[in-house]
Design an enzyme around this catalytic site. Structure first.
Site, PDB file in Angstrom:
ATOM      1  CB  SER A 187      -0.903   0.006   1.235  1.00 26.92           C
ATOM      2  OG  SER A 187      -1.755   1.146   1.236  1.00 26.92           O
ATOM      3  CG  HIS A 245       0.302  13.187   1.155  1.00 25.64           C
ATOM      4  ND1 HIS A 245      -0.950  13.444   0.641  1.00 25.64           N
ATOM      5  CD2 HIS A 245       0.147  12.213   2.088  1.00 25.64           C
ATOM      6  CE1 HIS A 245      -1.835  12.670   1.245  1.00 25.64           C
ATOM      7  NE2 HIS A 245      -1.193  11.912   2.132  1.00 25.64           N
ATOM      8  CG  HIS A 254      -4.427   5.077  -2.352  1.00 30.33           C
ATOM      9  ND1 HIS A 254      -5.437   4.369  -2.974  1.00 30.33           N
ATOM     10  CD2 HIS A 254      -4.069   4.348  -1.265  1.00 30.33           C
ATOM     11  CE1 HIS A 254      -5.689   3.278  -2.280  1.00 30.33           C
ATOM     12  NE2 HIS A 254      -4.881   3.245  -1.241  1.00 30.33           N
ATOM     13  CG  ASN A 286      -4.609  -1.094  -2.002  1.00 29.78           C
ATOM     14  OD1 ASN A 286      -5.083  -2.209  -2.160  1.00 29.78           O
ATOM     15  ND2 ASN A 286      -5.357  -0.010  -1.892  1.00 29.78           N
ATOM     16  NE  ARG A 311      -7.677  -5.116  -0.882  1.00 28.08           N
ATOM     17  CZ  ARG A 311      -7.984  -4.082  -1.649  1.00 28.08           C
ATOM     18  NH1 ARG A 311      -7.046  -3.227  -2.021  1.00 28.08           N
ATOM     19  NH2 ARG A 311      -9.236  -3.885  -2.053  1.00 28.08           N
ATOM     20  CG  HIS A 340      -8.462   7.751 -15.886  1.00 26.18           C
ATOM     21  ND1 HIS A 340      -9.391   6.883 -15.397  1.00 26.18           N
ATOM     22  CD2 HIS A 340      -8.378   8.762 -14.983  1.00 26.18           C
ATOM     23  CE1 HIS A 340      -9.874   7.342 -14.253  1.00 26.18           C
ATOM     24  NE2 HIS A 340      -9.277   8.492 -13.978  1.00 26.18           N
ATOM     25  CG  HIS A 373     -18.524  13.104   5.010  1.00 25.20           C
ATOM     26  ND1 HIS A 373     -17.651  12.128   4.574  1.00 25.20           N
ATOM     27  CD2 HIS A 373     -17.753  14.135   5.437  1.00 25.20           C
ATOM     28  CE1 HIS A 373     -16.403  12.554   4.736  1.00 25.20           C
ATOM     29  NE2 HIS A 373     -16.430  13.767   5.252  1.00 25.20           N
TER      30      HIS A 373
END
Length: 305
Positions: free
Chosen positions: A88, A92, A102, A104, A106, A142, A172
């Site tokens: 992962s 920044h 970002h 990852n 797994r 992309h 939110h």
């Protein structure tokens, strides 16, 4: 498979860290090896205060043991053992013209009382979070993701791009965390794909990471920026923090399995601001970013077979 994938992510960690160090030109990754009391451990590598990267981590974990009660409920199983490994990373940059990234990759196994594999699957992806928006950067990222997918199945990119848009939605706030990329999970053997097929796909995506992100950093890292633009970057980093602490499944999994806190929370940026009821001026580059994040967009053309 678990030994094969674990060996792969160790090699990938070396490659990505070397590539990012070459881009930064100053800072080097610091390495920590750690053990998990319940079983397993990891290799954490963190870069800080470089000429390009303010903070970043490229971390490997390989943990095993009894599946926690919370995870038993999530997977709708009784007592079971598990093994999970993955790489992962979160980077920044200092310059607000350079996006955060970002990624990852797994692998997970679950075992019955006899130690036989009950379930196994791959997951992962990579996504881009800009603070100032450049169309060509989103298109490049992309397109690289699509190329990796198309090497295996032309249906993968539109499917996993959509899943990324859905997953990295800051519910939110009613906005996307960034401009997306790929997100996939529970890639299990089925009538069309073996676990080896999924292994080849996931490693193709992993191998594409530096190609997807590196050229963007090189284009933007030396662009001038103002203190006001730096403030905007820190405000937007606050939204990144909110997503990781409220919605991100990987963060929650790490906390619920007694993972290493320093490694789990390395995704958090060092300088963040929350400004009450902040809204950028209409017509500004900051306002344009919010318009882009208001709904998922299509960055590359997808042709149906």
């Amino acid at each position: 498979m678990k030994e094969q994938f674990l060996s792969y992510i160790h090699t990938l960690q070396d490659q990505i860290c070397s590539g990012l160090e070459a881009i930064d030109g100053v800072a080097k990754f610091r390495e920590d090896l750690w053990d998990r009391p319940e079983g397993g451990g990891g290799r954490t590598r963190v870069i800080e205060n470089g000429s390009v990267f303010e903070k970043g981590g490229v971390n490997i974990s390989a943990v095993h043991g009894k599946l926690p009660d919370s995870m038993q409920q999530m997977f709708k199983v009784g007592e079971a053992d598990f093994f999970a490994c993955g790489l992962s990373l979160v980077i920044h940059p200092k310059n607000p013209m350079v996006p955060t990234v970002h990624a990852n990759w797994r692998y997970f196994e679950m075992y019955d009382a006899q130690g036989e594999v009950m379930q196994s699957w791959f997951g992962g992806g990579q996504d881009l979070t800009p603070y100032y928006f450049f169309d060509e950067d989103a298109i490049h990222f992309h397109q690289t993701c699509k190329n990796a997918c198309d090497a295996h199945d032309s249906s993968f990119y539109p499917k996993y791009k959509k899943q990324c848009d859905t997953y990295f939605w800051n519910t939110h706030r009613k906005e996307a965390r960034g401009v997306g990329g790929l997100f996939f999970d529970y890639l299990k053997a089925d009538d069309k794909h073996t676990m080896n097929d999924w292994y080849r796909f996931v490693t193709e995506v992993g191998n594409s990471f530096l190609q997807a992100y590196g050229p963007i950093v090189e284009r933007r890292k030396d662009l001038p920026f103002t203190e006001a633009q730096r403030t905007w970057q820190e405000i937007r980093r606050g939204r990144y923090v909110e997503f990781n602490l409220v919605h991100d499944k990987g963060t929650l999994f790490g906390l619920k399995t007694n993972g290493r806190i320093e490694s789990i929370l390395m995704s958090l940026p060092p300088h963040v601001q929350w400004v009450y009821d902040h809204h950028p001026e209409p017509g500004t580059e900051e306002a344009r970013l919010l318009e882009v994040l208001a709904q998922p967009l299509e960055w590359v053309e997808v042709t149906s077979d």
